[in-house]
Design a protein around this motif. Structure first.
Motif, mmCIF file in Angstrom:
data_model
loop_
_atom_site.group_PDB
_atom_site.id
_atom_site.type_symbol
_atom_site.label_atom_id
_atom_site.label_comp_id
_atom_site.label_asym_id
_atom_site.label_seq_id
_atom_site.Cartn_x
_atom_site.Cartn_y
_atom_site.Cartn_z
ATOM 1 N N UNK A 118 23.134 5.348 5.449
ATOM 2 C CA UNK A 118 23.142 5.475 3.944
ATOM 3 C C UNK A 118 21.687 4.806 4.134
ATOM 4 N N UNK A 119 20.388 5.872 3.864
ATOM 5 C CA UNK A 119 19.212 4.884 4.239
ATOM 6 C C UNK A 119 18.913 4.932 2.419
ATOM 7 N N UNK A 120 16.937 4.548 2.143
ATOM 8 C CA UNK A 120 16.767 5.114 0.977
ATOM 9 C C UNK A 120 16.104 6.267 1.484
ATOM 10 N N UNK A 121 16.296 7.359 0.424
ATOM 11 C CA UNK A 121 15.351 8.479 -0.127
ATOM 12 C C UNK A 121 14.858 8.650 -0.863
ATOM 13 N N UNK A 122 13.492 9.464 -0.727
ATOM 14 C CA UNK A 122 12.505 9.774 -2.110
ATOM 15 C C UNK A 122 12.100 11.084 -1.374
ATOM 16 N N UNK A 123 11.639 11.026 -3.150
ATOM 17 C CA UNK A 123 11.535 13.287 -2.518
ATOM 18 C C UNK A 123 10.509 13.006 -4.002
ATOM 19 N N UNK A 157 0.907 -1.319 -0.291
ATOM 20 C CA UNK A 157 -0.213 -0.354 -0.276
ATOM 21 C C UNK A 157 1.003 1.491 0.139
ATOM 22 N N UNK A 158 1.527 1.026 0.760
ATOM 23 C CA UNK A 158 2.480 2.622 0.930
ATOM 24 C C UNK A 158 3.550 2.694 -0.309
ATOM 25 N N UNK A 159 4.307 1.552 -0.751
ATOM 26 C CA UNK A 159 4.670 2.344 -2.534
ATOM 27 C C UNK A 159 3.676 2.030 -3.357
ATOM 28 N N UNK A 160 2.475 2.134 -3.336
ATOM 29 C CA UNK A 160 1.527 1.766 -4.452
ATOM 30 C C UNK A 160 0.751 4.046 -4.252
ATOM 31 N N UNK A 161 0.794 4.116 -2.534
ATOM 32 C CA UNK A 161 0.739 5.827 -2.642
ATOM 33 C C UNK A 161 2.004 6.357 -3.130
ATOM 34 N N UNK A 162 3.167 6.157 -2.952
ATOM 35 C CA UNK A 162 3.841 6.918 -3.169
ATOM 36 C C UNK A 162 3.962 7.130 -4.359
ATOM 37 N N UNK A 163 3.777 5.514 -5.015
ATOM 38 C CA UNK A 163 3.769 5.694 -7.067
ATOM 39 C C UNK A 163 3.060 6.698 -7.228
ATOM 40 N N UNK A 164 1.717 6.912 -6.991
ATOM 41 C CA UNK A 164 1.301 8.223 -7.121
ATOM 42 C C UNK A 164 1.402 9.640 -6.782
ATOM 43 N N UNK A 165 2.143 9.688 -5.932
ATOM 44 C CA UNK A 165 2.850 10.459 -5.236
ATOM 45 C C UNK A 165 3.370 11.543 -6.700
ATOM 46 N N UNK A 166 4.472 10.231 -7.493
ATOM 47 C CA UNK A 166 5.356 10.815 -8.411
ATOM 48 C C UNK A 166 6.562 10.939 -7.331
ATOM 49 N N UNK A 167 6.677 10.430 -6.041
ATOM 50 C CA UNK A 167 8.145 9.906 -5.745
ATOM 51 C C UNK A 167 9.565 9.421 -6.442
ATOM 52 N N UNK A 168 10.425 9.460 -6.567
ATOM 53 C CA UNK A 168 11.121 8.899 -7.282
ATOM 54 C C UNK A 168 12.428 9.022 -6.252
ATOM 55 N N UNK A 169 13.475 8.307 -6.867
ATOM 56 C CA UNK A 169 15.188 7.624 -5.446
ATOM 57 C C UNK A 169 15.652 9.034 -5.739
ATOM 58 N N UNK A 170 16.481 9.714 -4.656
ATOM 59 C CA UNK A 170 17.746 10.116 -4.547
ATOM 60 C C UNK A 170 18.410 9.753 -3.980
ATOM 61 N N UNK A 171 19.702 9.205 -5.123
ATOM 62 C CA UNK A 171 20.145 8.128 -5.035
ATOM 63 C C UNK A 171 21.700 9.258 -3.940
ATOM 64 N N UNK A 201 7.107 16.420 0.429
ATOM 65 C CA UNK A 201 7.352 15.326 0.464
ATOM 66 C C UNK A 201 8.111 14.413 0.481
ATOM 67 N N UNK A 202 9.173 13.828 1.589
ATOM 68 C CA UNK A 202 10.504 13.297 1.299
ATOM 69 C C UNK A 202 10.770 12.395 2.258
#
Length: 127
Positions: A46-51, A13-27, A57-58
């Motif tokens: 070494x976290x996984x960061x998305x925006x 559910x979280x992954x689906x919601x983040x995809x709807x928001x247009x979250x992209x990975x920040x490497x 939203x971050x």
């Protein structure tokens, strides 16, 4: 019949919601620190960061530890804001004198900066 665990469903559910928001990975982010008011730091290594910039939203995910600010010194000094620097100065003064850090003289611990003073009497007359 295979069933998903509750955790797997929540992750989906979280992954689906983040995809709807247009979250992209920040490497390439090596660490993230959240400074708490009590002087502790939530430290992610070494976290996984998305925006999702359009949603302001971050997302920070990964293992974290809550550590005292002193434990992360001196490498964290460049990340400190004015409030944290003042706390750091108070801690240093307290350590030098052997006493616990206190609020500097002339300053108050105002957590209610956004709350206006109450007006006595009729509000309409005061305005």
């Amino acid at each position: 019949v295979a069933t998903r665990s509750n955790s797997a469903q929540t992750d989906a559910k979280l992954t689906s919601t983040l995809k709807k928001l247009g979250a992209t990975n920040i490497p390439g982010i090596e660490e993230v620190n959240f400074f708490k008011e009590d002087g502790k730091v939530i430290h992610f290594k070494n976290p996984k960061v998305q925006a999702a910039v359009a949603a302001n939203t971050y997302i920070i995910s990964g293992p974290s530890e809550t550590k005292p600010l002193q434990e992360l010194l001196p490498s964290i000094v460049s990340q400190l804001g004015m409030d944290n620097l003042a706390s750091l100065q108070n801690m240093a003064q307290g350590a030098a004198s052997g006493a616990p850090a206190a609020i500097p003289e002339g300053e108050e611990d105002d957590d209610d900066d956004d709350v206006p003073d109450l007006v006595e009497g009729n509000f309409e007359e005061a305005s």
